[in-house]
Design a protein around this motif. Sequence first.
Motif, PDB file in Angstrom:
ATOM      1  N   PRO A 120       0.803  -1.236   0.000  1.00 19.66           N
ATOM      2  CA  PRO A 120       0.000   0.000   0.000  1.00 19.66           C
ATOM      3  C   PRO A 120       0.828   1.275   0.000  1.00 19.66           C
ATOM      4  O   PRO A 120       0.427   2.274  -0.574  1.00 19.66           O
ATOM      5  CB  PRO A 120      -0.830  -0.113   1.282  1.00 19.66           C
ATOM      6  CG  PRO A 120      -0.827  -1.555   1.635  1.00 19.66           C
ATOM      7  CD  PRO A 120       0.466  -2.117   1.105  1.00 19.66           C
ATOM      8  N   SER A 137       2.023   1.729  -3.665  1.00 17.45           N
ATOM      9  CA  SER A 137       0.945   2.092  -4.597  1.00 17.45           C
ATOM     10  C   SER A 137       0.237   3.394  -4.213  1.00 17.45           C
ATOM     11  O   SER A 137      -0.561   3.913  -4.990  1.00 17.45           O
ATOM     12  CB  SER A 137      -0.075   0.958  -4.685  1.00 17.45           C
ATOM     13  OG  SER A 137      -0.756   0.804  -3.468  1.00 17.45           O
ATOM     14  N   ARG A 138       0.543   3.937  -3.062  1.00 19.14           N
ATOM     15  CA  ARG A 138      -0.163   5.112  -2.536  1.00 19.14           C
ATOM     16  C   ARG A 138      -0.274   6.247  -3.554  1.00 19.14           C
ATOM     17  O   ARG A 138      -1.327   6.845  -3.713  1.00 19.14           O
ATOM     18  CB  ARG A 138       0.530   5.608  -1.274  1.00 19.14           C
ATOM     19  CG  ARG A 138      -0.123   6.824  -0.672  1.00 19.14           C
ATOM     20  CD  ARG A 138       0.546   7.218   0.613  1.00 19.14           C
ATOM     21  NE  ARG A 138      -0.119   8.402   1.153  1.00 19.14           N
ATOM     22  CZ  ARG A 138       0.407   9.162   2.058  1.00 19.14           C
ATOM     23  NH1 ARG A 138       1.598   8.877   2.563  1.00 19.14           N
ATOM     24  NH2 ARG A 138      -0.237  10.209   2.497  1.00 19.14           N
ATOM     25  N   TYR A 139       0.808   6.580  -4.232  1.00 17.65           N
ATOM     26  CA  TYR A 139       0.816   7.707  -5.166  1.00 17.65           C
ATOM     27  C   TYR A 139       0.751   7.254  -6.622  1.00 17.65           C
ATOM     28  O   TYR A 139       1.003   8.031  -7.531  1.00 17.65           O
ATOM     29  CB  TYR A 139       2.068   8.559  -4.963  1.00 17.65           C
ATOM     30  CG  TYR A 139       2.229   9.057  -3.546  1.00 17.65           C
ATOM     31  CD1 TYR A 139       1.262   9.868  -2.952  1.00 17.65           C
ATOM     32  CD2 TYR A 139       3.347   8.715  -2.798  1.00 17.65           C
ATOM     33  CE1 TYR A 139       1.409  10.329  -1.656  1.00 17.65           C
ATOM     34  CE2 TYR A 139       3.500   9.190  -1.498  1.00 17.65           C
ATOM     35  CZ  TYR A 139       2.528   9.994  -0.939  1.00 17.65           C
ATOM     36  OH  TYR A 139       2.669  10.453   0.346  1.00 17.65           O
ATOM     37  N   SER A 150      -1.211   4.969  -9.938  1.00 20.95           N
ATOM     38  CA  SER A 150      -2.553   4.847 -10.500  1.00 20.95           C
ATOM     39  C   SER A 150      -3.209   3.494 -10.231  1.00 20.95           C
ATOM     40  O   SER A 150      -4.424   3.369 -10.303  1.00 20.95           O
ATOM     41  CB  SER A 150      -2.516   5.097 -12.001  1.00 20.95           C
ATOM     42  OG  SER A 150      -1.679   4.150 -12.630  1.00 20.95           O
ATOM     43  N   TRP A 151      -2.434   2.464  -9.915  1.00 18.35           N
ATOM     44  CA  TRP A 151      -3.019   1.141  -9.709  1.00 18.35           C
ATOM     45  C   TRP A 151      -3.462   0.954  -8.260  1.00 18.35           C
ATOM     46  O   TRP A 151      -3.010   1.642  -7.362  1.00 18.35           O
ATOM     47  CB  TRP A 151      -2.043   0.040 -10.121  1.00 18.35           C
ATOM     48  CG  TRP A 151      -0.861  -0.103  -9.217  1.00 18.35           C
ATOM     49  CD1 TRP A 151      -0.796  -0.767  -8.029  1.00 18.35           C
ATOM     50  CD2 TRP A 151       0.441   0.467  -9.412  1.00 18.35           C
ATOM     51  NE1 TRP A 151       0.455  -0.663  -7.481  1.00 18.35           N
ATOM     52  CE2 TRP A 151       1.228   0.089  -8.311  1.00 18.35           C
ATOM     53  CE3 TRP A 151       1.006   1.237 -10.414  1.00 18.35           C
ATOM     54  CZ2 TRP A 151       2.560   0.473  -8.189  1.00 18.35           C
ATOM     55  CZ3 TRP A 151       2.334   1.614 -10.286  1.00 18.35           C
ATOM     56  CH2 TRP A 151       3.082   1.235  -9.183  1.00 18.35           C
ATOM     57  N   GLU A 152      -4.352   0.008  -8.081  1.00 15.72           N
ATOM     58  CA  GLU A 152      -4.833  -0.365  -6.750  1.00 15.72           C
ATOM     59  C   GLU A 152      -4.048  -1.572  -6.258  1.00 15.72           C
ATOM     60  O   GLU A 152      -3.654  -2.429  -7.037  1.00 15.72           O
ATOM     61  CB  GLU A 152      -6.329  -0.719  -6.805  1.00 15.72           C
ATOM     62  CG  GLU A 152      -7.229   0.444  -7.188  1.00 15.72           C
ATOM     63  CD  GLU A 152      -7.326   1.522  -6.113  1.00 15.72           C
ATOM     64  OE1 GLU A 152      -7.083   1.215  -4.925  1.00 15.72           O
ATOM     65  OE2 GLU A 152      -7.635   2.660  -6.473  1.00 15.72           O
ATOM     66  N   SER A 153      -3.818  -1.636  -4.969  1.00 11.97           N
ATOM     67  CA  SER A 153      -3.173  -2.814  -4.398  1.00 11.97           C
ATOM     68  C   SER A 153      -4.234  -3.601  -3.630  1.00 11.97           C
ATOM     69  O   SER A 153      -5.226  -3.023  -3.187  1.00 11.97           O
ATOM     70  CB  SER A 153      -2.022  -2.402  -3.480  1.00 11.97           C
ATOM     71  OG  SER A 153      -2.497  -1.641  -2.393  1.00 11.97           O
ATOM     72  N   ILE A 175      -7.727  10.701  -8.152  1.00 13.58           N
ATOM     73  CA  ILE A 175      -7.156   9.369  -8.038  1.00 13.58           C
ATOM     74  C   ILE A 175      -7.492   8.788  -6.675  1.00 13.58           C
ATOM     75  O   ILE A 175      -7.394   9.477  -5.654  1.00 13.58           O
ATOM     76  CB  ILE A 175      -5.630   9.408  -8.291  1.00 13.58           C
ATOM     77  CG1 ILE A 175      -5.054   8.013  -8.397  1.00 13.58           C
ATOM     78  CG2 ILE A 175      -4.910  10.220  -7.252  1.00 13.58           C
ATOM     79  CD1 ILE A 175      -3.641   7.983  -8.956  1.00 13.58           C
ATOM     80  N   LYS A 176      -7.952   7.567  -6.685  1.00 10.09           N
ATOM     81  CA  LYS A 176      -8.272   6.832  -5.462  1.00 10.09           C
ATOM     82  C   LYS A 176      -9.225   7.608  -4.550  1.00 10.09           C
ATOM     83  O   LYS A 176      -9.042   7.672  -3.346  1.00 10.09           O
ATOM     84  CB  LYS A 176      -6.985   6.443  -4.734  1.00 10.09           C
ATOM     85  CG  LYS A 176      -6.124   5.521  -5.578  1.00 10.09           C
ATOM     86  CD  LYS A 176      -4.884   5.069  -4.889  1.00 10.09           C
ATOM     87  CE  LYS A 176      -4.116   4.161  -5.846  1.00 10.09           C
ATOM     88  NZ  LYS A 176      -2.831   3.797  -5.362  1.00 10.09           N
ATOM     89  N   GLY A 177     -10.229   8.232  -5.181  1.00  9.77           N
ATOM     90  CA  GLY A 177     -11.281   8.880  -4.427  1.00  9.77           C
ATOM     91  C   GLY A 177     -10.980  10.268  -3.908  1.00  9.77           C
ATOM     92  O   GLY A 177     -11.709  10.775  -3.062  1.00  9.77           O
ATOM     93  N   GLU A 178      -9.922  10.915  -4.407  1.00  9.97           N
ATOM     94  CA  GLU A 178      -9.622  12.266  -3.955  1.00  9.97           C
ATOM     95  C   GLU A 178      -8.886  13.057  -5.034  1.00  9.97           C
ATOM     96  O   GLU A 178      -8.269  12.486  -5.934  1.00  9.97           O
ATOM     97  CB  GLU A 178      -8.782  12.236  -2.681  1.00  9.97           C
ATOM     98  CG  GLU A 178      -7.404  11.619  -2.851  1.00  9.97           C
ATOM     99  CD  GLU A 178      -6.611  11.581  -1.553  1.00  9.97           C
ATOM    100  OE1 GLU A 178      -6.688  12.550  -0.765  1.00  9.97           O
ATOM    101  OE2 GLU A 178      -5.924  10.584  -1.332  1.00  9.97           O
TER     102      GLU A 178
END
Length: 191
Positions: free
Chosen positions: A26, A29-31, A33-36, A156-159
């Motif tokens: 996590p 992948s935090r910054y 584009s993909w999800e972990s 990205i990722k909801g924000e």
Amino acid sequence: METARLRLRRFTPADAPALAAYRSDPEVSRYQSWESPVPSAEAERLAATLSAGDPRDPGWFQYAVERLDVPGLIGDVGVCRSDDGRQAELGFTFAPEFQGRGYASEAVARTVEFLLVKEGLHRVSAACDGRNVRSARLLERVGFRREGHLVRSTWIKGEWTDDVLFGLLASEYPARTRTRTRARKDGHGPP
């Protein structure tokens, strides 16, 4: 391509387990584009796709990065060549256990040298999430200049997140890199 400690090479199917491991972290992948987590099957498909690309074609090509003393994937450096072949954007991702040791700086610096000197590109650019201070510092350390800060420009990722833009011209290289290195050694530049 090689450095004193690293080899940048084409991906192979054998890289899939390490690719899945660090891209599933996590914090890694935090910054990005993909999800972990990144499932093994997805990493296998990705490694196969990455192994088939041509590094001189327009679009993204991902270099696998490994240490010379202990082979095995420790990260990757991506290069996206423009359609006209005169510019490129780059990005990088490294496994947590290999961060903070200078490997990413070494790999990015070698890639920039390859693109600007050997390949004769006009410009290399990069962008990172505004919260990713370590990546921003790495880019400055290898000679990039901050060229812009786009406030809340990427969803990205909801924000909404900021993007910090960097660039380096062939006409500035290697003078800009030497100046940054000398400033650090004299204690007048960023670490």
